[in-house]
Design an enzyme around this catalytic site. Sequence first.
Site, PDB file in Angstrom:
ATOM      1  N   HIS A 121      48.699   8.915  18.154  1.00 59.04           N
ATOM      2  CA  HIS A 121      50.243   9.118  16.845  1.00 59.04           C
ATOM      3  C   HIS A 121      50.603   9.719  17.637  1.00 59.04           C
ATOM      4  O   HIS A 121      52.499  10.167  17.207  1.00 59.04           O
ATOM      5  CB  HIS A 121      49.411  10.715  15.697  1.00 59.04           C
ATOM      6  CG  HIS A 121      48.272   9.777  15.208  1.00 59.04           C
ATOM      7  ND1 HIS A 121      48.250   8.873  14.384  1.00 59.04           N
ATOM      8  CD2 HIS A 121      46.955  10.029  14.978  1.00 59.04           C
ATOM      9  CE1 HIS A 121      47.370   8.771  13.395  1.00 59.04           C
ATOM     10  NE2 HIS A 121      46.891   9.435  14.150  1.00 59.04           N
ATOM     11  N   ASP A 158      41.662   1.445  15.258  1.00 51.60           N
ATOM     12  CA  ASP A 158      41.744   3.595  15.136  1.00 51.60           C
ATOM     13  C   ASP A 158      41.840   2.968  13.303  1.00 51.60           C
ATOM     14  O   ASP A 158      42.361   2.523  12.523  1.00 51.60           O
ATOM     15  CB  ASP A 158      41.928   3.609  15.131  1.00 51.60           C
ATOM     16  CG  ASP A 158      42.079   5.470  15.144  1.00 51.60           C
ATOM     17  OD1 ASP A 158      41.521   6.408  16.204  1.00 51.60           O
ATOM     18  OD2 ASP A 158      42.788   6.447  13.525  1.00 51.60           O
ATOM     19  N   HIS A 160      43.330   5.637  11.196  1.00 54.49           N
ATOM     20  CA  HIS A 160      44.718   6.068  11.245  1.00 54.49           C
ATOM     21  C   HIS A 160      45.756   5.387  11.916  1.00 54.49           C
ATOM     22  O   HIS A 160      45.380   4.178  12.823  1.00 54.49           O
ATOM     23  CB  HIS A 160      44.779   7.436  11.400  1.00 54.49           C
ATOM     24  CG  HIS A 160      43.702   8.344  10.669  1.00 54.49           C
ATOM     25  ND1 HIS A 160      42.307   8.300  11.370  1.00 54.49           N
ATOM     26  CD2 HIS A 160      43.726   8.927   9.994  1.00 54.49           C
ATOM     27  CE1 HIS A 160      41.684   9.449  10.679  1.00 54.49           C
ATOM     28  NE2 HIS A 160      42.915   9.321  10.486  1.00 54.49           N
ATOM     29  N   ASP A 241      36.360   6.042  14.616  1.00 54.31           N
ATOM     30  CA  ASP A 241      36.897   6.708  13.026  1.00 54.31           C
ATOM     31  C   ASP A 241      36.707   6.252  11.325  1.00 54.31           C
ATOM     32  O   ASP A 241      36.531   6.899  10.807  1.00 54.31           O
ATOM     33  CB  ASP A 241      37.592   7.645  12.807  1.00 54.31           C
ATOM     34  CG  ASP A 241      38.991   7.071  13.716  1.00 54.31           C
ATOM     35  OD1 ASP A 241      39.041   5.741  13.901  1.00 54.31           O
ATOM     36  OD2 ASP A 241      40.053   7.932  13.415  1.00 54.31           O
TER      37      ASP A 241
END
Length: 306
Positions: A121, A158, A160, A241
């Site tokens: 991120h 991931d 996200h 995740d």
Amino acid sequence: MRLYTHPACLRHDPGASHAERPSRLSAVTDALRGAFPQLPWEEAPRASRGQLLRVHDDALLALVLDTPVTEPTPLDPDTLLGPDSAEAALHAAGAGIAAIDAVMGGSTRRAFCAIRPPGHHATGSVAMGFCLFNNIAVAAAHACERHGLARVAVVDFDVHHGNGTQAIFESDPRVMYLSSHQMPLYPDTGHVHERGLGNVLNAPLQPGSGGEAFRNAWRERLLPALAGFRPQLVLVSAGFDGHRLDPLAQLELEADDFAWLTAELGAVADRHADGRIVSMLEGGYDLDALRECSVAHVRALIGHGG
């Protein structure tokens, strides 16, 4: 196959109630040591400022490395800087650099970096989403600049979207970024229309999607594009995740889904990259799922040329 970590990565402390806690990394390293006692572990070095500056600006380095803190200090509502966070971030980024040098030097074909804080991120100028430096971007830039590679793929599964990695490379044709991720979900990027120079490919998944939707997204869209790019090196942002037990998202994946994709990536790397894959831990916040998924991921890496 080599594994990289560093004790400093356990000392990054974002606070007792934070999801990105040190026990995440302990769960991964303990599980891998138990499952693969024969695999060598390497101590990750520090990344240098020059290596970080390939993808980050001076202001972010000064914020993370030079800010005096005595207790967890928020950089944003999710991202905190503790007294030992700078050292952890340097070694997390340095793990990828060391792994790149190892696979490019021919001493191994596969590597997994068990590190934290995660990275995907972090943009060139902003630490966000639990991430201080963008570890995978630092590694990709090192592969391009130090080893002269013209086609480096960053594969991100991931849950996200890796907004930072995409933003750093969306105007760099040497790097292809491919991501599957839940949408809607933080950070609200990763739409299909985001294509960069044609080197970005996103496959959003609806909440509740399971293994069939995940595998179809990769089988039908992302893996063919990856193969068409003919990467000289495959880098993996390995976030677990998307597992059904994870508390921060709503996908319904199992460890077998991550193992399947890892094997597919291994086949692409074998065809185009002399088998070279460097994988770096990103998210994953249920400890049991982290243990199971990290073992499945590394086992698949070993099974395909590790």
